[in-house]
Design a protein around this motif. Sequence first.
Motif, PDB file in Angstrom:
ATOM      1  N   LYS A 177       0.820  -1.213   0.000  1.00 37.47           N
ATOM      2  CA  LYS A 177       0.000   0.000   0.000  1.00 37.47           C
ATOM      3  C   LYS A 177       0.853   1.261   0.000  1.00 37.47           C
ATOM      4  O   LYS A 177       0.424   2.312  -0.468  1.00 37.47           O
ATOM      5  N   ALA A 178       2.086   1.162   0.506  1.00 40.61           N
ATOM      6  CA  ALA A 178       2.986   2.313   0.507  1.00 40.61           C
ATOM      7  C   ALA A 178       3.409   2.687  -0.912  1.00 40.61           C
ATOM      8  O   ALA A 178       3.780   3.835  -1.162  1.00 40.61           O
ATOM      9  N   THR A 179       3.335   1.740  -1.846  1.00 39.73           N
ATOM     10  CA  THR A 179       3.697   2.014  -3.240  1.00 39.73           C
ATOM     11  C   THR A 179       2.490   2.423  -4.072  1.00 39.73           C
ATOM     12  O   THR A 179       2.598   2.581  -5.283  1.00 39.73           O
ATOM     13  N   GLN A 180       1.376   2.635  -3.433  1.00 43.55           N
ATOM     14  CA  GLN A 180       0.121   2.925  -4.110  1.00 43.55           C
ATOM     15  C   GLN A 180       0.202   4.184  -4.982  1.00 43.55           C
ATOM     16  O   GLN A 180      -0.421   4.248  -6.028  1.00 43.55           O
ATOM     17  N   ASP A 181       0.941   5.174  -4.551  1.00 41.10           N
ATOM     18  CA  ASP A 181       1.007   6.432  -5.281  1.00 41.10           C
ATOM     19  C   ASP A 181       2.031   6.427  -6.411  1.00 41.10           C
ATOM     20  O   ASP A 181       2.137   7.404  -7.150  1.00 41.10           O
ATOM     21  N   HIS A 182       2.771   5.350  -6.547  1.00 44.76           N
ATOM     22  CA  HIS A 182       3.785   5.267  -7.602  1.00 44.76           C
ATOM     23  C   HIS A 182       3.093   5.013  -8.937  1.00 44.76           C
ATOM     24  O   HIS A 182       2.365   4.030  -9.078  1.00 44.76           O
ATOM     25  N   PRO A 183       3.315   5.862  -9.939  1.00 40.54           N
ATOM     26  CA  PRO A 183       2.562   5.768 -11.196  1.00 40.54           C
ATOM     27  C   PRO A 183       3.036   4.679 -12.160  1.00 40.54           C
ATOM     28  O   PRO A 183       2.345   4.387 -13.132  1.00 40.54           O
ATOM     29  N   ASP A 184       4.181   4.064 -11.926  1.00 36.05           N
ATOM     30  CA  ASP A 184       4.732   3.090 -12.875  1.00 36.05           C
ATOM     31  C   ASP A 184       3.787   1.906 -13.046  1.00 36.05           C
ATOM     32  O   ASP A 184       3.315   1.303 -12.075  1.00 36.05           O
ATOM     33  N   GLU A 185       3.511   1.534 -14.309  1.00 43.11           N
ATOM     34  CA  GLU A 185       2.578   0.449 -14.614  1.00 43.11           C
ATOM     35  C   GLU A 185       3.113  -0.900 -14.143  1.00 43.11           C
ATOM     36  O   GLU A 185       2.352  -1.746 -13.649  1.00 43.11           O
ATOM     37  N   THR A 186       4.398  -1.109 -14.262  1.00 50.21           N
ATOM     38  CA  THR A 186       5.000  -2.375 -13.838  1.00 50.21           C
ATOM     39  C   THR A 186       4.811  -2.576 -12.334  1.00 50.21           C
ATOM     40  O   THR A 186       4.431  -3.657 -11.883  1.00 50.21           O
ATOM     41  N   ILE A 187       5.054  -1.523 -11.566  1.00 51.10           N
ATOM     42  CA  ILE A 187       4.879  -1.618 -10.117  1.00 51.10           C
ATOM     43  C   ILE A 187       3.407  -1.837  -9.787  1.00 51.10           C
ATOM     44  O   ILE A 187       3.065  -2.603  -8.888  1.00 51.10           O
TER      45      ILE A 187
END
Length: 103
Positions: free
Chosen positions: A28-38
Motif C-alpha cells: 500500500k505504501a507504493t500505491q502512489d507510484h505511477p509506474d505500470e509495472t509496479i
Amino acid sequence: MTAKKIEQADQLIDEFKSLVADAETLIKATQDHPDETIGNLRNKALETISGAKEKISSLEGDLADKAKVVAAGADDFVHRNPWEAIGVAAGLGLLIGLFIRRR
C-alpha cells in the motif's frame, strides 16, 4: 495432534499473519507510484496475499477443530481412567520437580 504441535502451529499462524500484514503495508505504501509495472506487481501481490489469508483462516479452523478433538479425547480418557490419569499427573509432577531441583 499434541498440545505442543497445536501451540507451534498457532505461533506459526500468528507469525504468518504478521508477515502478511507487513507485506500489505509495504504494498500500500507504493500505491502512489505511477509506474505500470509496479502497479501490476502490486495487484498480483495483493491477490496472493488475499489467497494466503483465506488459506490461513481455513487452517485456523482445522487447527481449532483438531484441538477440540484432542481435548475431548483427553477428557474422555480421564473420565474412563481417573486413577491412571492421577498417576500420570503425579509422575510427571515428580519428574518435573526432580529436574527443577537439579538446576
